[in-house]
Design a protein around this motif. Structure first.
Motif, mmCIF file in Angstrom:
data_model
loop_
_atom_site.group_PDB
_atom_site.id
_atom_site.type_symbol
_atom_site.label_atom_id
_atom_site.label_comp_id
_atom_site.label_asym_id
_atom_site.label_seq_id
_atom_site.Cartn_x
_atom_site.Cartn_y
_atom_site.Cartn_z
ATOM 1 N N ASP A 145 4.984 0.047 -6.620
ATOM 2 C CA ASP A 145 4.940 0.631 -5.274
ATOM 3 C C ASP A 145 6.173 1.471 -4.991
ATOM 4 O O ASP A 145 6.683 1.510 -3.866
ATOM 5 C CB ASP A 145 4.792 -0.458 -4.198
ATOM 6 N N GLY A 226 0.194 0.514 -5.065
ATOM 7 C CA GLY A 226 -0.789 -0.192 -4.252
ATOM 8 C C GLY A 226 -0.798 0.256 -2.803
ATOM 9 O O GLY A 226 -1.782 0.046 -2.092
ATOM 10 N N GLN A 231 -0.067 6.943 -2.638
ATOM 11 C CA GLN A 231 -0.988 7.326 -3.697
ATOM 12 C C GLN A 231 -1.214 8.836 -3.739
ATOM 13 O O GLN A 231 -1.191 9.505 -2.709
ATOM 14 C CB GLN A 231 -2.328 6.618 -3.510
#
Length: 284
Positions: A145, A226, A231
């Protein structure tokens, strides 16, 4: 006495066959893009109905508004993330590839042949095989992350080093380097001010390859990121596609069209640098 082989002109039949093959290849590669363009411009909800190869109404602006409204505009956050990952990764990766390839081409040092052979071997290894080891390594150093988990692997390009090495060997004459040394320029200045300009077509090619490769990368970002806000757009669109209830499928089509726009812009903006002969006249 040197024997010259007779010139063989192409026949009309061979030219026709080549033209037909090129036309078929063009249609094959452009067909998905055409379908995507037609579907994304249809009124919302009609993306999978009617003639998929021709326009039937125009609802692109309304579709973009719906795309922006979905999940508080997270799609544009994904696009920004992809631009950051690809821009930084491709720029740093191109610089490192240029330096590595230039050193392999123009400097003689022990183990140069073995090192170049290792780089060639790395070119043949699919990058997907490194995904699980990278995930375990980043997990061990607590980089899950974290954007660095995507950026760090993206700056390494064995193919970029190989291409830079081949192009530096062919396009940067040793006489030019020696002339720079005689003028009192240091090695880094020669590389920065002279060699990189001669290698510009190769550097642009490496940058575009890196940019496209990072943009299309899915598996590694999906494993190490995550958090939805971190993302890239590829991972985000796949997540939307898997959630047919929460996200309407037409939004995936519209988002896919928007996601390829930066790639098209990058190719159109940089294609003028793909020219041979930039070093013509460098050595007299």
């Amino acid at each position: 006495m040197t024997l010259l082989s007779p010139r063989r002109d192409t026949t009309p039949l061979s030219r026709t066959i080549v033209t037909v093959l090129l036309a078929v290849s063009t249609v094959y590669f452009l067909f998905p893009l055409w379908w995507l363009l037609v579907s994304a411009t249809k009124p919302f909800g009609e993306q999978f109905s009617g003639n998929g190869l021709w326009f039937d109404g125009f609802g692109l602006f309304d579709n973009l508004a719906r795309l922006t409204a979905q999940n508080n505009g997270i799609f544009w956050q994904w696009m920004l993330n992809s631009l950051i990952y690809c821009g930084l990764g491709a720029a740093i990766g191109t610089l490192l590839s240029a330096m590595g390839g230039y050193a392999l081409a123009k400097y003689d040092f022990p183990g140069r042949g073995a090192l170049f052979g290792l780089i060639l071997a790395a070119v043949l290894v699919p990058k997907i095989l490194f995904t699980l080891p990278l995930y375990l390594m980043f997990s061990g150093v607590h980089l899950i992350d974290n954007p660095l988990a995507v950026l760090l692997p993206s700056v390494v390009s064995p193919f970029g080093v190989y291409l830079a090495r081949v192009f530096a060997a062919q396009s940067v004459p040793d006489e030019v380097i020696e002339a720079g040394r005689l003028d009192g320029a240091g090695e880094f200045r020669i590389f920065r001010a002279i060699s990189t300009r001669m290698m510009l077509p190769a550097l642009v090619t490496i940058f575009l390859f890196q940019f496209v490769e990072i943009w299309n990368n899915y598996l590694l970002p999906a494993m190490v990121l995550g958090d939805d806000r971190l993302q890239p757009v590829t991972v985000g669109l796949v997540g939307w596609n898997a959630s047919h209830v929460a996200v309407p499928p037409p939004l995936v089509v519209i988002g896919s069209l928007v996601s390829i726009v930066p790639l098209v812009i990058a190719f159109l903006a940089l294609q003028r640098f793909w020219r041979a002969g930039m070093t013509a006249g460098a050595v007299k």
